[in-house]
Design a protein around this motif. Structure first.
Motif, PDB file in Angstrom:
ATOM      1  N   ASP A  50      46.285  43.081  39.512  1.00  0.00           N
ATOM      2  CA  ASP A  50      46.651  42.898  38.111  1.00  0.00           C
ATOM      3  C   ASP A  50      45.391  42.442  37.387  1.00  0.00           C
ATOM      4  OD1 ASP A  50      47.580  42.212  35.638  1.00  0.00           O
ATOM      5  OD2 ASP A  50      49.083  40.768  36.336  1.00  0.00           O
ATOM      6  N   LEU A  51      44.682  43.386  36.773  1.00  0.00           N
ATOM      7  CA  LEU A  51      43.395  43.071  36.153  1.00  0.00           C
ATOM      8  C   LEU A  51      43.530  42.086  34.998  1.00  0.00           C
ATOM      9  CD1 LEU A  51      41.431  46.448  36.062  1.00  0.00           C
ATOM     10  CD2 LEU A  51      41.445  44.669  37.802  1.00  0.00           C
ATOM     11  N   GLY A  52      44.707  42.038  34.395  1.00  0.00           N
ATOM     12  CA  GLY A  52      44.905  41.104  33.297  1.00  0.00           C
ATOM     13  C   GLY A  52      44.971  39.665  33.763  1.00  0.00           C
ATOM     14  N   ASP A  59      30.930  41.972  37.124  1.00  0.00           N
ATOM     15  CA  ASP A  59      30.587  42.447  35.784  1.00  0.00           C
ATOM     16  C   ASP A  59      29.779  43.739  35.876  1.00  0.00           C
ATOM     17  OD1 ASP A  59      31.736  40.085  35.101  1.00  0.00           O
ATOM     18  OD2 ASP A  59      30.001  39.246  34.063  1.00  0.00           O
ATOM     19  N   ASN A  60      29.994  44.628  34.902  1.00  0.00           N
ATOM     20  CA  ASN A  60      29.203  45.863  34.787  1.00  0.00           C
ATOM     21  C   ASN A  60      29.265  46.714  36.055  1.00  0.00           C
ATOM     22  OD1 ASN A  60      28.152  45.002  32.158  1.00  0.00           O
ATOM     23  ND2 ASN A  60      26.945  43.532  33.341  1.00  0.00           N
ATOM     24  N   ILE A  84      38.831  44.524  31.239  1.00  0.00           N
ATOM     25  CA  ILE A  84      38.165  45.806  31.495  1.00  0.00           C
ATOM     26  C   ILE A  84      36.800  45.843  30.822  1.00  0.00           C
ATOM     27  CG2 ILE A  84      38.274  48.266  30.888  1.00  0.00           C
ATOM     28  CD1 ILE A  84      41.307  48.053  31.514  1.00  0.00           C
ATOM     29  N   SER A  85      36.700  45.258  29.646  1.00  0.00           N
ATOM     30  CA  SER A  85      35.423  45.217  28.937  1.00  0.00           C
ATOM     31  C   SER A  85      34.343  44.529  29.776  1.00  0.00           C
ATOM     32  CB  SER A  85      35.595  44.488  27.605  1.00  0.00           C
ATOM     33  OG  SER A  85      34.372  44.398  26.909  1.00  0.00           O
ATOM     34  N   ALA A 126      38.003  42.870  22.117  1.00  0.00           N
ATOM     35  CA  ALA A 126      37.527  42.970  23.499  1.00  0.00           C
ATOM     36  C   ALA A 126      36.025  43.245  23.576  1.00  0.00           C
ATOM     37  CB  ALA A 126      38.293  44.065  24.237  1.00  0.00           C
ATOM     38  N   GLY A 127      35.360  43.341  22.419  1.00  0.00           N
ATOM     39  CA  GLY A 127      33.930  43.605  22.404  1.00  0.00           C
ATOM     40  C   GLY A 127      33.579  45.058  22.637  1.00  0.00           C
ATOM     41  N   LEU A 128      34.489  45.958  22.255  1.00  0.00           N
ATOM     42  CA  LEU A 128      34.285  47.393  22.448  1.00  0.00           C
ATOM     43  C   LEU A 128      34.260  48.101  21.096  1.00  0.00           C
ATOM     44  CD1 LEU A 128      36.834  47.788  25.370  1.00  0.00           C
ATOM     45  CD2 LEU A 128      34.343  47.867  25.601  1.00  0.00           C
TER      46      LEU A 128
END
Length: 211
Positions: A50-52, A59-60, A84-85, A126-128
């Protein structure tokens, strides 16, 4: 769209398919560095997480993350996109599709329908950056869905003589709708144009992480 998008990626691009389920899109990624993930331990997925809530990736880590009709099934969808970001590389992409005019599915885990304004705001938080946002239009599909609703929920509640007439009319109208579908266009329309006709079946959004 997804076929064309993936074909333009470098051969060594790392791709994460979030909410991959039974692998409906897996064939598109054949021969790629492809990882499938889902919160449910389906036999077809590589990773269960569960990525949330807990993100197991550094990272990256990925060049592309795809979420095909996933966000509407995630109650904390904004938290998921922020997570995800973090794992997509700077300058790389997140590809998202979501339904809009679509009936409830996979109940009881169908939580939301998103407007383009919400999608843009969620991406920003989300910085996207939004690289493209398009609505998918299919008038034939929407008309047939409406006829199906009438058949199932409205006609069957009427007295039998009226049911017979109504069902005959639905049959005739459905034939006309199918002919109509052959002479009308369906597909993606840029969001700036969709303001004129804001009734898409769903949206396709391509996001890019700021370099």
């Amino acid at each position: 769209f997804l076929n064309a998008f993936i074909s333009q990626l470098p051969a060594d691009a790392k791709i994460l398919d979030v909410g991959a389920g039974h692998g409906d899109f897996a064939d598109i990624f054949d021969g790629r560095q492809y990882y499938s993930l889902d919160i449910v331990p389906y036999a077809e997925v590589d990773l269960v997480a569960d990525l949330g809530a807990v993100n197991p990736f550094k990272d990256n880590s990925f060049d592309v993350v795809v979420l095909m009709n996933v966000l509407e099934h995630v109650y904390e969808s904004r938290n998921l996109l922020k997570s995800i970001s973090r794992i997509v590389k700077s300058g790389c992409s997140v590809v998202i599709t979501v339904p809009f005019l679509l009936k409830v599915h996979q109940a009881p885990f169908d939580f939301a329908r998103y407007t383009p304004y919400f999608l843009e705001k969620m991406a920003e938080d989300a910085g996207l950056q939004v690289e493209s946002l398009q609505g998918y239009y299919d008038t034939q599909y929407l008309l047939n869905e409406s006829l199906g609703n009438a058949w199932q929920y409205s006609i069957n509640t009427q007295p039998k003589p009226q049911q017979k007439v109504a069902k005959t009319l639905v049959f005739i109208i459905q034939r006309l709708v199918n002919w109509f579908g052959k002479v009308t266009r369906k597909g993606f329309i840029a969001e700036t144009q969709s303001q004129i006709n804001p009734a898409p079946v769903g949206y396709l959004m391509v996001l890019r992480k700021k370099a």
